[in-house]
Scaffold this motif. Structure first.
Motif, mmCIF file in Angstrom:
data_model
loop_
_atom_site.group_PDB
_atom_site.id
_atom_site.type_symbol
_atom_site.label_atom_id
_atom_site.label_comp_id
_atom_site.label_asym_id
_atom_site.label_seq_id
_atom_site.Cartn_x
_atom_site.Cartn_y
_atom_site.Cartn_z
ATOM 1 N N CYS A 24 -7.140 -8.091 0.612
ATOM 2 C CA CYS A 24 -7.334 -6.858 1.391
ATOM 3 C C CYS A 24 -6.518 -6.890 2.679
ATOM 4 C CB CYS A 24 -8.809 -6.621 1.689
ATOM 5 S SG CYS A 24 -9.741 -6.076 0.244
ATOM 6 N N SER A 25 -6.548 -7.998 3.393
ATOM 7 C CA SER A 25 -5.770 -8.075 4.638
ATOM 8 C C SER A 25 -4.267 -8.046 4.345
ATOM 9 C CB SER A 25 -6.147 -9.309 5.453
ATOM 10 O OG SER A 25 -5.873 -10.490 4.749
ATOM 11 N N PHE A 38 7.857 3.453 0.876
ATOM 12 C CA PHE A 38 7.935 2.298 -0.015
ATOM 13 C C PHE A 38 6.824 2.389 -1.048
ATOM 14 C CE2 PHE A 38 5.173 1.054 3.477
ATOM 15 C CZ PHE A 38 4.073 0.538 2.822
ATOM 16 N N GLU A 39 6.940 1.574 -2.062
ATOM 17 C CA GLU A 39 5.852 1.425 -3.021
ATOM 18 C C GLU A 39 5.371 -0.020 -2.939
ATOM 19 O OE1 GLU A 39 7.083 1.983 -7.077
ATOM 20 O OE2 GLU A 39 8.775 0.633 -6.865
ATOM 21 N N LEU A 40 4.097 -0.209 -3.178
ATOM 22 C CA LEU A 40 3.501 -1.540 -3.173
ATOM 23 C C LEU A 40 3.077 -1.853 -4.599
ATOM 24 C CD1 LEU A 40 2.358 -4.081 -1.896
ATOM 25 C CD2 LEU A 40 0.369 -2.759 -1.193
ATOM 26 N N ILE A 41 3.741 -2.822 -5.202
ATOM 27 C CA ILE A 41 3.462 -3.206 -6.580
ATOM 28 C C ILE A 41 2.658 -4.496 -6.556
ATOM 29 C CG2 ILE A 41 4.474 -3.928 -8.776
ATOM 30 C CD1 ILE A 41 6.948 -2.251 -7.989
ATOM 31 N N ILE A 42 1.506 -4.471 -7.181
ATOM 32 C CA ILE A 42 0.662 -5.658 -7.260
ATOM 33 C C ILE A 42 0.583 -6.080 -8.719
ATOM 34 C CG2 ILE A 42 -1.629 -6.615 -6.840
ATOM 35 C CD1 ILE A 42 -1.835 -4.520 -4.548
ATOM 36 N N VAL A 55 -8.409 -4.761 -4.936
ATOM 37 C CA VAL A 55 -7.177 -3.963 -4.928
ATOM 38 C C VAL A 55 -7.483 -2.521 -5.338
ATOM 39 C CG1 VAL A 55 -4.917 -3.660 -6.011
ATOM 40 C CG2 VAL A 55 -5.686 -5.954 -5.350
ATOM 41 N N GLN A 56 -8.318 -2.363 -6.346
ATOM 42 C CA GLN A 56 -8.641 -1.020 -6.842
ATOM 43 C C GLN A 56 -9.443 -0.201 -5.838
ATOM 44 O OE1 GLN A 56 -10.458 -2.379 -10.490
ATOM 45 N NE2 GLN A 56 -8.635 -1.865 -11.687
ATOM 46 N N SER A 57 -9.989 -0.826 -4.810
ATOM 47 C CA SER A 57 -10.754 -0.086 -3.801
ATOM 48 C C SER A 57 -9.834 0.703 -2.864
ATOM 49 C CB SER A 57 -11.646 -1.038 -3.001
ATOM 50 O OG SER A 57 -10.877 -1.857 -2.137
ATOM 51 N N PHE A 58 -8.537 0.424 -2.885
ATOM 52 C CA PHE A 58 -7.580 1.175 -2.061
ATOM 53 C C PHE A 58 -7.166 2.433 -2.813
ATOM 54 C CE2 PHE A 58 -7.300 -3.013 -0.282
ATOM 55 C CZ PHE A 58 -7.028 -2.815 1.063
ATOM 56 N N ASP A 60 -4.472 4.463 -1.792
ATOM 57 C CA ASP A 60 -3.147 4.871 -1.340
ATOM 58 C C ASP A 60 -2.228 5.095 -2.548
ATOM 59 O OD1 ASP A 60 -0.342 4.583 -0.305
ATOM 60 O OD2 ASP A 60 -1.443 4.288 1.575
ATOM 61 N N PRO A 61 -1.569 6.249 -2.622
ATOM 62 C CA PRO A 61 -0.723 6.550 -3.787
ATOM 63 C C PRO A 61 0.518 5.659 -3.895
ATOM 64 C CG PRO A 61 -0.487 8.253 -2.122
ATOM 65 C CD PRO A 61 -1.599 7.346 -1.665
ATOM 66 N N ARG A 62 0.839 4.918 -2.844
ATOM 67 C CA ARG A 62 1.998 4.019 -2.901
ATOM 68 C C ARG A 62 1.697 2.736 -3.658
ATOM 69 N NH1 ARG A 62 2.951 3.732 3.395
ATOM 70 N NH2 ARG A 62 0.688 3.749 3.214
ATOM 71 N N ILE A 63 0.408 2.481 -3.942
ATOM 72 C CA ILE A 63 0.021 1.239 -4.609
ATOM 73 C C ILE A 63 0.060 1.423 -6.124
ATOM 74 C CG2 ILE A 63 -1.832 -0.443 -4.965
ATOM 75 C CD1 ILE A 63 -2.814 0.201 -2.143
#
Length: 74
Positions: A24-25, A38-42, A55-58, A60-63
Motif C-alpha cells: 500500500c505504501s 503514467f500507468e502502474l502495472i502490478i 492492491v485491489q482496494s485502490f 485509481d484507473p492508472r493501476i
C-alpha cells in the motif's frame, strides 16, 4: 506552426509476491508523484497472503493488475 506534443507517458512496473505489509505504501508513493501521465502495472506472482486484496482496494484507473502463478525467483 508548432504542433503540441503529448506529455511523455511511461509505465511503472511493480512485481508483487507476499508484500501485504508494504504494497500500500509503495502504491501510494507512486500515485503521489506530481507527474501523473503514467500507468502502474502490478504483476502478482501468485501471492498467498493478502497482497492482491490490498492492491485491489485502490480504485485509481492508472493501476493495472496482472495475476500469474508463482514462478519462483526471477
Amino acid at each position: 506552426m508548432s504542433i503540441p506534443l503529448d506529455p511523455i507517458r511511461f509505465s511503472v512496473i511493480i512485481p508483487l509476491y507476499n508484500k501485504e505489509r508494504s504494497i500500500c505504501s509503495t502504491i501510494e508513493s507512486v500515485l503521489d508523484q506530481t507527474y501523473t501521465n503514467f500507468e502502474l502495472i502490478i504483476i502478482n506472482d501468485g501471492s498467498t497472503d493478502d497482497s492482491l486484496k490490498m492492491v485491489q482496494s485502490f480504485s485509481d484507473p492508472r493501476i493495472r493488475i496482472f495475476n500469474k502463478p508463482n514462478g519462483g525467483v526471477s
